[in-house]
Write a protein that holds these residues in place. Sequence first.
Motif, PDB file in Angstrom:
ATOM      1  N   MET A  25      -1.451  -3.449  26.638  1.00 27.56           N
ATOM      2  CA  MET A  25      -0.609  -2.779  27.604  1.00 27.56           C
ATOM      3  C   MET A  25      -0.959  -1.293  27.630  1.00 27.56           C
ATOM      4  SD  MET A  25       3.488  -2.455  27.393  1.00 27.56           S
ATOM      5  CE  MET A  25       4.331  -1.181  28.264  1.00 27.56           C
ATOM      6  N   ASN A  26      -1.333  -0.814  28.764  1.00 29.93           N
ATOM      7  CA  ASN A  26      -1.604   0.608  28.937  1.00 29.93           C
ATOM      8  C   ASN A  26      -0.381   1.268  29.560  1.00 29.93           C
ATOM      9  OD1 ASN A  26      -4.180   0.556  27.898  1.00 29.93           O
ATOM     10  ND2 ASN A  26      -5.133   0.115  29.862  1.00 29.93           N
ATOM     11  N   VAL A  27       0.064   2.324  28.941  1.00 24.64           N
ATOM     12  CA  VAL A  27       1.211   3.060  29.442  1.00 24.64           C
ATOM     13  C   VAL A  27       0.695   4.343  30.074  1.00 24.64           C
ATOM     14  CG1 VAL A  27       3.365   4.190  28.804  1.00 24.64           C
ATOM     15  CG2 VAL A  27       2.676   2.095  27.642  1.00 24.64           C
ATOM     16  N   SER A  28       1.151   4.618  31.275  1.00 25.31           N
ATOM     17  CA  SER A  28       0.702   5.830  31.951  1.00 25.31           C
ATOM     18  C   SER A  28       1.436   7.052  31.400  1.00 25.31           C
ATOM     19  CB  SER A  28       0.945   5.719  33.461  1.00 25.31           C
ATOM     20  OG  SER A  28       2.332   5.840  33.733  1.00 25.31           O
ATOM     21  N   THR A  29       0.860   8.198  31.657  1.00 26.51           N
ATOM     22  CA  THR A  29       1.483   9.463  31.249  1.00 26.51           C
ATOM     23  C   THR A  29       2.859   9.599  31.878  1.00 26.51           C
ATOM     24  OG1 THR A  29      -0.676  10.500  31.018  1.00 26.51           O
ATOM     25  CG2 THR A  29       1.204  11.970  31.292  1.00 26.51           C
ATOM     26  N   ASN A  30       2.984   9.228  33.141  1.00 28.16           N
ATOM     27  CA  ASN A  30       4.279   9.329  33.814  1.00 28.16           C
ATOM     28  C   ASN A  30       5.332   8.440  33.157  1.00 28.16           C
ATOM     29  OD1 ASN A  30       3.395  11.233  35.624  1.00 28.16           O
ATOM     30  ND2 ASN A  30       2.875   9.751  37.212  1.00 28.16           N
ATOM     31  N   GLU A  31       4.942   7.240  32.730  1.00 25.20           N
ATOM     32  CA  GLU A  31       5.887   6.353  32.046  1.00 25.20           C
ATOM     33  C   GLU A  31       6.348   6.965  30.725  1.00 25.20           C
ATOM     34  OE1 GLU A  31       4.999   1.779  32.899  1.00 25.20           O
ATOM     35  OE2 GLU A  31       3.175   2.918  32.429  1.00 25.20           O
ATOM     36  N   LEU A  32       5.401   7.571  29.997  1.00 23.08           N
ATOM     37  CA  LEU A  32       5.764   8.222  28.739  1.00 23.08           C
ATOM     38  C   LEU A  32       6.692   9.406  28.986  1.00 23.08           C
ATOM     39  CD1 LEU A  32       2.402   8.129  26.775  1.00 23.08           C
ATOM     40  CD2 LEU A  32       4.558   7.076  26.088  1.00 23.08           C
ATOM     41  N   LEU A  33       6.382  10.211  29.987  1.00 23.49           N
ATOM     42  CA  LEU A  33       7.235  11.354  30.299  1.00 23.49           C
ATOM     43  C   LEU A  33       8.632  10.910  30.688  1.00 23.49           C
ATOM     44  CD1 LEU A  33       4.704  13.582  32.273  1.00 23.49           C
ATOM     45  CD2 LEU A  33       5.611  13.990  29.972  1.00 23.49           C
ATOM     46  N   LEU A  34       8.724   9.843  31.448  1.00 28.65           N
ATOM     47  CA  LEU A  34      10.027   9.307  31.838  1.00 28.65           C
ATOM     48  C   LEU A  34      10.778   8.778  30.613  1.00 28.65           C
ATOM     49  CD1 LEU A  34      11.959   8.704  34.150  1.00 28.65           C
ATOM     50  CD2 LEU A  34      10.820   6.501  34.436  1.00 28.65           C
ATOM     51  N   ALA A  35      10.075   8.072  29.743  1.00 33.41           N
ATOM     52  CA  ALA A  35      10.703   7.535  28.533  1.00 33.41           C
ATOM     53  C   ALA A  35      11.217   8.659  27.634  1.00 33.41           C
ATOM     54  CB  ALA A  35       9.712   6.654  27.769  1.00 33.41           C
ATOM     55  N   LEU A  36      10.496   9.767  27.572  1.00 41.01           N
ATOM     56  CA  LEU A  36      10.900  10.890  26.727  1.00 41.01           C
ATOM     57  C   LEU A  36      12.133  11.622  27.254  1.00 41.01           C
ATOM     58  CD1 LEU A  36       7.389  12.261  25.795  1.00 41.01           C
ATOM     59  CD2 LEU A  36       9.066  11.265  24.221  1.00 41.01           C
ATOM     60  N   ARG A  37      12.508  11.371  28.490  1.00 38.17           N
ATOM     61  CA  ARG A  37      13.715  11.985  29.039  1.00 38.17           C
ATOM     62  C   ARG A  37      14.981  11.257  28.604  1.00 38.17           C
ATOM     63  NH1 ARG A  37      13.148  13.334  35.237  1.00 38.17           N
ATOM     64  NH2 ARG A  37      15.049  14.430  34.706  1.00 38.17           N
ATOM     65  N   ALA A  38      14.837  10.060  28.109  1.00 37.34           N
ATOM     66  CA  ALA A  38      16.006   9.270  27.693  1.00 37.34           C
ATOM     67  C   ALA A  38      16.657   9.899  26.467  1.00 37.34           C
ATOM     68  CB  ALA A  38      15.584   7.833  27.383  1.00 37.34           C
ATOM     69  N   PRO A  39      17.987   9.882  26.410  1.00 34.25           N
ATOM     70  CA  PRO A  39      18.678  10.477  25.259  1.00 34.25           C
ATOM     71  C   PRO A  39      18.380   9.754  23.942  1.00 34.25           C
ATOM     72  CG  PRO A  39      20.255   9.634  26.886  1.00 34.25           C
ATOM     73  CD  PRO A  39      18.883   9.393  27.426  1.00 34.25           C
ATOM     74  N   THR A  40      17.888   8.543  24.015  1.00 31.09           N
ATOM     75  CA  THR A  40      17.592   7.768  22.806  1.00 31.09           C
ATOM     76  C   THR A  40      16.121   7.833  22.409  1.00 31.09           C
ATOM     77  OG1 THR A  40      17.251   5.787  24.144  1.00 31.09           O
ATOM     78  CG2 THR A  40      19.471   6.140  23.252  1.00 31.09           C
ATOM     79  N   SER A  41      15.374   8.789  22.962  1.00 33.26           N
ATOM     80  CA  SER A  41      13.928   8.825  22.722  1.00 33.26           C
ATOM     81  C   SER A  41      13.524   9.778  21.598  1.00 33.26           C
ATOM     82  CB  SER A  41      13.197   9.201  24.008  1.00 33.26           C
ATOM     83  OG  SER A  41      13.523  10.537  24.370  1.00 33.26           O
ATOM     84  N   GLY A  42      14.447  10.158  20.747  1.00 33.59           N
ATOM     85  CA  GLY A  42      14.123  11.092  19.672  1.00 33.59           C
ATOM     86  C   GLY A  42      13.011  10.593  18.766  1.00 33.59           C
ATOM     87  N   TRP A  43      13.104   9.335  18.350  1.00 28.99           N
ATOM     88  CA  TRP A  43      12.062   8.793  17.475  1.00 28.99           C
ATOM     89  C   TRP A  43      10.727   8.689  18.186  1.00 28.99           C
ATOM     90  CZ3 TRP A  43      11.967   9.075  12.593  1.00 28.99           C
ATOM     91  CH2 TRP A  43      13.133   9.014  11.849  1.00 28.99           C
ATOM     92  N   LEU A  44      10.762   8.324  19.455  1.00 27.08           N
ATOM     93  CA  LEU A  44       9.513   8.263  20.219  1.00 27.08           C
ATOM     94  C   LEU A  44       8.855   9.636  20.247  1.00 27.08           C
ATOM     95  CD1 LEU A  44       7.521   6.743  22.066  1.00 27.08           C
ATOM     96  CD2 LEU A  44       9.023   7.348  23.992  1.00 27.08           C
ATOM     97  N   ALA A  45       9.643  10.660  20.499  1.00 23.18           N
ATOM     98  CA  ALA A  45       9.105  12.017  20.526  1.00 23.18           C
ATOM     99  C   ALA A  45       8.544  12.412  19.166  1.00 23.18           C
ATOM    100  CB  ALA A  45      10.203  13.003  20.953  1.00 23.18           C
ATOM    101  N   ALA A  46       9.258  12.090  18.101  1.00 22.79           N
ATOM    102  CA  ALA A  46       8.800  12.441  16.753  1.00 22.79           C
ATOM    103  C   ALA A  46       7.475  11.758  16.426  1.00 22.79           C
ATOM    104  CB  ALA A  46       9.868  12.069  15.724  1.00 22.79           C
ATOM    105  N   VAL A  47       7.373  10.487  16.762  1.00 19.35           N
ATOM    106  CA  VAL A  47       6.139   9.739  16.474  1.00 19.35           C
ATOM    107  C   VAL A  47       4.986  10.263  17.313  1.00 19.35           C
ATOM    108  CG1 VAL A  47       5.048   7.468  16.638  1.00 19.35           C
ATOM    109  CG2 VAL A  47       7.334   7.684  15.656  1.00 19.35           C
ATOM    110  N   ILE A  48       5.240  10.571  18.585  1.00 21.41           N
ATOM    111  CA  ILE A  48       4.175  11.094  19.446  1.00 21.41           C
ATOM    112  C   ILE A  48       3.713  12.456  18.944  1.00 21.41           C
ATOM    113  CG2 ILE A  48       3.668  11.981  21.762  1.00 21.41           C
ATOM    114  CD1 ILE A  48       5.340   9.639  22.866  1.00 21.41           C
ATOM    115  N   CYS A  49       4.639  13.314  18.517  1.00 21.51           N
ATOM    116  CA  CYS A  49       4.244  14.625  17.971  1.00 21.51           C
ATOM    117  C   CYS A  49       3.398  14.455  16.714  1.00 21.51           C
ATOM    118  CB  CYS A  49       5.478  15.470  17.658  1.00 21.51           C
ATOM    119  SG  CYS A  49       6.285  16.122  19.134  1.00 21.51           S
TER     120      CYS A  49
END
Length: 103
Positions: free
Chosen positions: A1-25
């Motif tokens: 599954m390839n996730v686009s940059t726009n999908e990631l940016l949208l996912a990072l706007r969610a209030p529950t995306s703290g862990w996603l942001a931490a892992v991506i950083c």
Amino acid sequence: MNVSTNELLLALRAPTSGWLAAVICALDEALLDPDFSEQHRDMLRSLLDAGQVPANVAAASQERLQRFEEAVQTLHEALVGDDETAADVLVARPQLKLCASAA
């Protein structure tokens, strides 16, 4: 599954995306490090595919992270001084004050 940059940016706007942001950083930093090898990437992929981190791996990772944090603290103390806290350093900086001229 390839996730686009726009999908990631949208996912990072969610209030529950703290862990996603931490892992991506963390992943972004790791990918910049030449010591983060293809073997490390494969190990991470296998953990994600498995959907869990074995307890002994999690414990060993916590211990290694603690040693890393201690090394960073030691470096910080060597650069700043062990008797100064970050707040002391901030207070010690000169402050710029704007004044109107009476002339």
